[in-house]
Design a protein around this motif. Structure first.
Motif, PDB file in Angstrom:
ATOM      1  N   ALA A  15       0.675  -1.237   0.049  1.00 45.14           N
ATOM      2  CA  ALA A  15       0.176   0.021   0.056  1.00 45.14           C
ATOM      3  C   ALA A  15       0.757   1.229  -0.021  1.00 45.14           C
ATOM      4  O   ALA A  15       1.874   1.350   0.735  1.00 45.14           O
ATOM      5  CB  ALA A  15      -0.906   0.164   1.091  1.00 45.14           C
ATOM      6  N   VAL A  16       0.436   2.211  -0.738  1.00 45.62           N
ATOM      7  CA  VAL A  16       1.009   3.574  -0.819  1.00 45.62           C
ATOM      8  C   VAL A  16      -0.147   4.519  -0.807  1.00 45.62           C
ATOM      9  O   VAL A  16      -1.206   4.371  -1.545  1.00 45.62           O
ATOM     10  CB  VAL A  16       1.814   3.830  -2.160  1.00 45.62           C
ATOM     11  CG1 VAL A  16       2.343   5.341  -2.106  1.00 45.62           C
ATOM     12  CG2 VAL A  16       3.017   2.902  -2.283  1.00 45.62           C
ATOM     13  N   ASP A  39      -2.857   3.313  -4.241  1.00 42.72           N
ATOM     14  CA  ASP A  39      -2.167   1.995  -4.891  1.00 42.72           C
ATOM     15  C   ASP A  39      -1.846   0.909  -3.985  1.00 42.72           C
ATOM     16  O   ASP A  39      -1.508   1.232  -2.630  1.00 42.72           O
ATOM     17  CB  ASP A  39      -0.823   2.166  -5.550  1.00 42.72           C
ATOM     18  CG  ASP A  39      -0.708   1.152  -6.651  1.00 42.72           C
ATOM     19  OD1 ASP A  39      -1.570   0.320  -6.843  1.00 42.72           O
ATOM     20  OD2 ASP A  39       0.414   1.023  -7.218  1.00 42.72           O
ATOM     21  N   GLY A  40      -1.981  -0.310  -4.162  1.00 44.80           N
ATOM     22  CA  GLY A  40      -1.919  -1.478  -3.397  1.00 44.80           C
ATOM     23  C   GLY A  40      -3.098  -2.019  -2.357  1.00 44.80           C
ATOM     24  O   GLY A  40      -4.035  -1.251  -2.380  1.00 44.80           O
ATOM     25  N   ASP A  52       1.880  14.059   9.983  1.00 44.24           N
ATOM     26  CA  ASP A  52       1.303  15.181   9.492  1.00 44.24           C
ATOM     27  C   ASP A  52       0.355  14.989   8.243  1.00 44.24           C
ATOM     28  O   ASP A  52       0.428  13.995   7.598  1.00 44.24           O
ATOM     29  CB  ASP A  52       2.168  16.243   9.026  1.00 44.24           C
ATOM     30  CG  ASP A  52       2.964  16.981   9.945  1.00 44.24           C
ATOM     31  OD1 ASP A  52       2.571  17.202  11.116  1.00 44.24           O
ATOM     32  OD2 ASP A  52       4.125  17.552   9.619  1.00 44.24           O
ATOM     33  N   ALA A  53      -0.904  15.665   8.440  1.00 45.99           N
ATOM     34  CA  ALA A  53      -1.979  15.395   7.234  1.00 45.99           C
ATOM     35  C   ALA A  53      -1.186  15.562   5.947  1.00 45.99           C
ATOM     36  O   ALA A  53      -0.500  16.626   5.736  1.00 45.99           O
ATOM     37  CB  ALA A  53      -2.979  16.207   7.498  1.00 45.99           C
ATOM     38  N   GLY A  54      -1.444  15.057   4.992  1.00 43.06           N
ATOM     39  CA  GLY A  54      -0.767  15.102   3.503  1.00 43.06           C
ATOM     40  C   GLY A  54       0.421  14.284   3.223  1.00 43.06           C
ATOM     41  O   GLY A  54       0.705  14.196   2.303  1.00 43.06           O
ATOM     42  N   ASP A  55       0.878  13.799   4.552  1.00 42.67           N
ATOM     43  CA  ASP A  55       2.220  12.890   4.227  1.00 42.67           C
ATOM     44  C   ASP A  55       1.718  11.854   3.523  1.00 42.67           C
ATOM     45  O   ASP A  55       1.015  11.037   3.683  1.00 42.67           O
ATOM     46  CB  ASP A  55       2.740  12.525   5.609  1.00 42.67           C
ATOM     47  CG  ASP A  55       3.601  13.754   6.357  1.00 42.67           C
ATOM     48  OD1 ASP A  55       3.806  15.078   5.512  1.00 42.67           O
ATOM     49  OD2 ASP A  55       3.746  13.705   7.473  1.00 42.67           O
ATOM     50  N   ILE A  56       2.933  11.274   2.815  1.00 41.32           N
ATOM     51  CA  ILE A  56       3.101   9.950   2.345  1.00 41.32           C
ATOM     52  C   ILE A  56       3.363   8.883   3.065  1.00 41.32           C
ATOM     53  O   ILE A  56       4.548   8.904   3.606  1.00 41.32           O
ATOM     54  CB  ILE A  56       3.594   9.961   0.855  1.00 41.32           C
ATOM     55  CG1 ILE A  56       3.194  11.201  -0.176  1.00 41.32           C
ATOM     56  CG2 ILE A  56       3.426   8.704  -0.017  1.00 41.32           C
ATOM     57  CD1 ILE A  56       1.586  10.946  -0.716  1.00 41.32           C
ATOM     58  N   PHE A  57       2.601   7.761   3.016  1.00 38.08           N
ATOM     59  CA  PHE A  57       3.014   6.536   3.911  1.00 38.08           C
ATOM     60  C   PHE A  57       3.309   5.344   2.686  1.00 38.08           C
ATOM     61  O   PHE A  57       2.667   5.346   1.738  1.00 38.08           O
ATOM     62  CB  PHE A  57       1.957   6.012   4.855  1.00 38.08           C
ATOM     63  CG  PHE A  57       0.626   5.427   4.426  1.00 38.08           C
ATOM     64  CD1 PHE A  57       0.661   4.121   3.923  1.00 38.08           C
ATOM     65  CD2 PHE A  57      -0.350   6.306   3.926  1.00 38.08           C
ATOM     66  CE1 PHE A  57      -0.552   3.594   3.367  1.00 38.08           C
ATOM     67  CE2 PHE A  57      -1.572   5.698   3.612  1.00 38.08           C
ATOM     68  CZ  PHE A  57      -1.709   4.448   3.150  1.00 38.08           C
ATOM     69  N   HIS A  58       4.213   4.382   3.312  1.00 36.64           N
ATOM     70  CA  HIS A  58       4.156   3.072   2.574  1.00 36.64           C
ATOM     71  C   HIS A  58       4.047   2.176   3.450  1.00 36.64           C
ATOM     72  O   HIS A  58       4.608   2.250   4.709  1.00 36.64           O
ATOM     73  CB  HIS A  58       5.795   3.025   1.909  1.00 36.64           C
ATOM     74  CG  HIS A  58       5.880   3.937   0.713  1.00 36.64           C
ATOM     75  ND1 HIS A  58       5.813   3.500  -0.546  1.00 36.64           N
ATOM     76  CD2 HIS A  58       6.230   5.482   0.740  1.00 36.64           C
ATOM     77  CE1 HIS A  58       6.195   4.779  -1.527  1.00 36.64           C
ATOM     78  NE2 HIS A  58       6.072   5.741  -0.729  1.00 36.64           N
TER      79      HIS A  58
END
Length: 528
Positions: free
Chosen positions: A192-193, A215-216, A263-269
């Motif tokens: 997941a991203v 995605d994912g 933080d809101a808006g940050d990308i996670f993997h």
């Protein structure tokens, strides 16, 4: 610190639902539109009728189509939250009330959507009102080089009434058509991203985050990395509170198990194993040795306040410590206070963090002679007691514009008081136009009974602090104040008492008021 972007080897093969953001000016009908679409009273659950945080909702339109909506705040203090929203969505619906005008936030919404390159659909709301000029709105859009399809342009639009549901089905059809043109895909084989919508901290669950996957697939037990924050996903909840074992893209969920508040808006993997996560995390640390991120607290190192100085040395400055329920709220509060500070240069922001107000906040406030501002948070009983003993002012708000007004009034009154004291040095102290409540404690009614010559007496247990005889009291029922008056009679162990402390039982008589119920809260306080 930059997040290392992991490239997926598999190509996207399955369609995913679109994520739509609702944008527009305050009270132009964004929440009412979403309310009609999802057929629930979202707007009634919000203080003051204003959306305070980004709300995320998945709506099943029919058997083949589901849409995920982001409803964003319209208040100007939440501009950054709205901009983040456009960065993680696929389509923007800009709601304009045709009985008003193209307002500042409408222009901002359009610019945000255009800057990130997502399609825009205009919803012309309140067509049920008489004498409304829709062409006026179309002309003003055209003046901004925005031509809708009816006038030969490229932007879709729809006339609607969010109140009566007129035109909303056609608006949904246009959203689905726009999504089909985008041909949104994802690969179920990928990890997941996605993006963080909001994060928060509470005593029961620790750190939580609302997320949307782009995605994912995210599975229960996967590991997540976002910046320097990581953790194992120990629970996944959908928007109705149901537990899930996995989640596909475009569905808003709440996850548990992080070690901080991203933080809101940050990308996670996401990663399958802790070993893989630690390997990526170590690589990122090597790439950025100078990063020093604290996700939950930020003490201002550039504050020009000496922590040992007395507040009297600088009456023109107001030192503040702010606490909020969510990172998005904290950011909005900070921006609002900084705007006030730019106008009059009277505010020093000492610290900002998420979570309830605790003893550490009060100790910091005592050190810097600061006021504590809370937004949709609670005050621990220990913190309230410490604040009372040290005369630390704590104010908690649920609506941001009320906080702004209070701070401006405080600064104005403080300035007037300062001028008055300078012009009359012979007087020992200037009269303050500010009245604040110093809370002694709270008690809960367990039962009540009648005593001859006294009347109805409430049998209570003191929950916090102390109850003081002859103090002012508030009687609260379901968090609503139903009575304010004086506490004339206070008994403990059948004897008259001046003070009854936490954990003790007492009898309280409220003169000329008999509308008592078990579970009511009696708050004892005085005005300073």
């Amino acid at each position: 610190m930059k997040q290392k972007i992991r490239r997926n080897n598999k190509k996207a093969s399955l369609s995913r639902d679109p994520v739509i953001i609702l944008l527009g000016h305050v009270d132009h009908g964004k929440t009412s539109l979403l309310d009609y679409i999802k057929r629930s009273k979202v707007n009634y659950e919000e203080y003051g009728g204003i959306t305070q945080n980004i709300g995320v909702y998945k709506v099943n339109i029919n058997k083949n189509n589901s849409l995920t909506f982001l409803d964003t705040p319209g208040h100007e203090a939440f501009m950054a939250m709205r901009y983040r929203g456009t960065q993680i969505t696929d389509i923007a619906v800009v709601v304009i009330a045709i009985d008003e005008d193209i307002m500042q936030h409408t222009n901002e919404a359009i610019n945000n959507a255009k800057s990130v390159g997502i399609p825009i659909i205009f919803a012309f709301n309140k067509i049920d009102k008489k004498n409304s000029d829709i062409d006026k709105i179309r002309r003003k859009l055209a003046e901004r080089n925005i031509l809708i399809e009816e006038w030969g342009g490229a932007y879709q639009s729809q006339e609607i009434s969010a109140k009566y549901g007129i035109g909303i089905d056609k608006l949904i059809e246009k959203i689905i058509l726009e999504a089909e043109l985008l041909d949104l895909k994802y690969s179920p084989e990928n990890f997941a991203v996605g993006s963080i919508i909001e994060s928060s901290l509470n005593k029961e669950n620790g750190y939580t985050a609302t997320i949307i996957i782009k995605d994912g697939i995210l599975n229960l037990g996967d590991y997540i990395l976002v910046g320097e924050i990581f953790g194992k996903v120990i629970k996944i909840l959908d928007e109705r509170g149901n537990q899930l074992k996995y989640v596909r893209p475009s569905r808003p969920v709440l996850i548990f198990g992080l070690n901080g508040a991203p933080d809101a808006g940050d990308i996670f993997h996401s990663y399958k194993t802790e070993k893989e996560l630690k390997k990526i995390f170590s690589y990122q640390k090597e790439q950025d040795h100078t990063s020093d991120v604290n996700p939950t607290s930020d003490v201002n190192p550039t504050s020009d306040v000496n922590p040992t100085s007395d507040v009297k040395q600088d009456q023109e400055k107001l030192n503040l410590i702010i606490k909020a329920d969510l990172n998005g709220s904290l950011e909005a509060l900070t921006e609002s206070l900084e705007k006030i500070s730019r106008n009059n240069k009277k505010i020093n922001l000492i610290s900002k963090s998420i979570g309830n107000i605790n003893e550490s906040d009060v100790l910091l406030a005592d050190t810097y002679k600061a006021m504590i501002i809370g937004f949709q948070v609670k005050i621990s009983s220990a913190a309230q007691k410490l604040a009372n003993n040290n005369n630390i002012l704590i104010k908690v708000y649920n609506i941001i514009y009320k906080m702004e007004k209070k701070i401006k009034d405080f600064l104005s009154n403080n300035a007037k008081s300062s001028k008055s004291s300078k012009s009359s040095k012979s007087s020992k102290s200037s009269k303050s136009s500010k009245r604040e409540e110093l809370i002694y404690g709270r008690a809960k009614i367990k039962n009540f009974f009648t005593i001859r010559k006294i009347g109805i007496v409430a049998g209570c247990i003191v929950l916090e602090g102390k109850i003081v005889r002859n103090s002012t009291i508030k009687l609260k029922r379901d968090d609503q104040i139903i009575y304010v008056g004086q506490l004339n009679s206070l008994k403990s162990l059948k004897q008259d008492a001046k003070v009854v402390k936490k954990g003790s039982e007492c009898g309280i008589n409220i003169p000329n008021f008999n509308n008592l119920k078990i579970g009511d809260i009696i708050e004892s306080y005085r005005i300073i």
